[in-house]
Design an enzyme around this catalytic site. Sequence first.
Site, PDB file in Angstrom:
ATOM      1  CE  LYS A   1      -3.915  -2.108  -0.386  1.00 14.41           C
ATOM      2  NZ  LYS A   1      -4.310  -3.162   0.473  1.00 14.41           N
TER       3      LYS A   1
HETATM    4  C1  LIG Z   1      -5.480  -4.029   0.746  1.00 10.37           C
HETATM    5  C2  LIG Z   1      -6.946  -3.875   0.743  1.00 10.37           C
HETATM    6  C3  LIG Z   1      -7.733  -4.293   1.819  1.00 10.37           C
HETATM    7  C4  LIG Z   1      -7.213  -5.110   2.953  1.00 10.37           C
HETATM    8  O1  LIG Z   1      -6.207  -4.561   3.697  1.00 10.37           O
HETATM    9  P1  LIG Z   1      -5.218  -5.532   4.511  1.00 10.37           P
HETATM   10  O2  LIG Z   1      -4.467  -4.576   5.359  1.00 10.37           O
HETATM   11  O3  LIG Z   1      -4.363  -6.234   3.494  1.00 10.37           O
HETATM   12  O4  LIG Z   1      -6.042  -6.470   5.296  1.00 10.37           O
HETATM   13  C5  LIG Z   1      -9.092  -4.023   1.785  1.00 10.37           C
HETATM   14  N1  LIG Z   1      -9.643  -3.404   0.756  1.00 10.37           N
HETATM   15  C6  LIG Z   1      -8.937  -2.992  -0.310  1.00 10.37           C
HETATM   16  C7  LIG Z   1      -9.632  -2.286  -1.424  1.00 10.37           C
HETATM   17  C8  LIG Z   1      -7.566  -3.236  -0.364  1.00 10.37           C
HETATM   18  O5  LIG Z   1      -6.873  -2.871  -1.440  1.00 10.37           O
END
Ligand SMILES: *Cc1c(COP(=O)(O)O)cnc(C)c1O
Length: 401
Positions: A188
């Site tokens: 992210k």
């Molecule tokens: C990455 C992501 C998540 C989940 O986040 P995690 O920290 O990996 O559990 C949820 N929704 C979207 C749209 C994402 O891209």
Amino acid sequence: MQRILLSVPHMSGREQRYVAEAFASNWLSTVGPNLDAFERDFEARFGLPAVAVSSGTAAIHLGLRALGVSSGDAVFCSDLTFVASVNPVRYLGAEPVLIDSEPRTWNMDPRLLAAALAEHAARGRLPKAVIVVHLFGQSADMDPILEACAQYGVPVLEDAAEALGAVYKGRPAGTLGDAAVFSFNGNKIITTSGGGMLVSRRPEIAAKARFWATQARDPGLAYEHSELGYNYRLSNVLAGIGRAQFEVLDERVAQRRAVAFAYHAAFADLPGISPMPQAPWGLHTNWLSCFLIDEAAFGSSRDGLIRWLAETGIESRPVWKPMHLQPLYESSPCYGGAISEDLFRRGICLPSSSSLTASEQASVIQQVRKKTISGQLSALGHRLFAQPAATVAEPQPAAQS
Ligand SMILES: *Cc1c(COP(=O)(O)O)cnc(C)c1O
């Protein structure tokens, strides 16, 4: 050859100082100064109470439950997203109802949402909540979405996992609905290696989430529990990484945007490759740089391009596979679906790390250009016209025998 990956962690250099503080003070668990400071940083930026948890998925789970979602409820969700947006609906025994995207943002279509709400209201089966994803870092068109939900009194959870730093009409994504989640997964915009944050304008939601995230232990000396909790708290060590990452958030967003706009400029003259639209109302983090491939004009399918890039050590991938096409959710009700399906079939995400170097990006651009019809034609041109002497000088097999 060094592979060029899709989206990698990008440290600021100050992470280890906060992590070292955690070690020095022996706050190595899910309590401590980094955790408090990380939450305060979010509260200062967004003006909302914040709860740091072990993942974005955990934050969605807590947020939905705090909004009252439970067994048998319906929850409206964006169809085009990562599966983690929707799975927590099932964790709670509720059922997702999928809403297609609109082409101009790739996000939940406000008109389809309004129609779905009206239909469900007529049946006396309103959803308990709506989860709106800000896909690839671009805010959904929240005004009509919030208006439609307010009309029926349905709360909104923003899945801003990809949109930390995004803005909608002057307001930060994540402050628009009843509650919002961010993700600090390794790919992210900023990362804690793994982690998430729940923010909410309703203090009781944040307080409930915090309580459930730490095993829902009742006040008092005894380990007494009257509600079902989870072990979802973020570690104080990882919160140290998060603090240093949060300090450079705006820089990271600017770097991701610069990557996206460099691609846009480099592909502007190419047929059959068009960027994800940038809605005029705000700031798109461009978490991933996404494009649509028109096979006939481009000269290759989307999958052909992904394979071509992979051969030269460049990682790319399709746009998320819509939930209505997932074996897990194919039986869930779905409003529309043709738009998300088209975006999935033609969409590609190119390397988008904030740390992507100019020369790395130049190789991605070069390889994409080579795969187009014009790229193939110019390569053919080189073969046909660039070395005619060599071709002519070659002895003919027939003449040799
Ligand atoms: C990455 C992501 C998540 C989940 O986040 P995690 O920290 O990996 O559990 C949820 N929704 C979207 C749209 C994402 O891209």
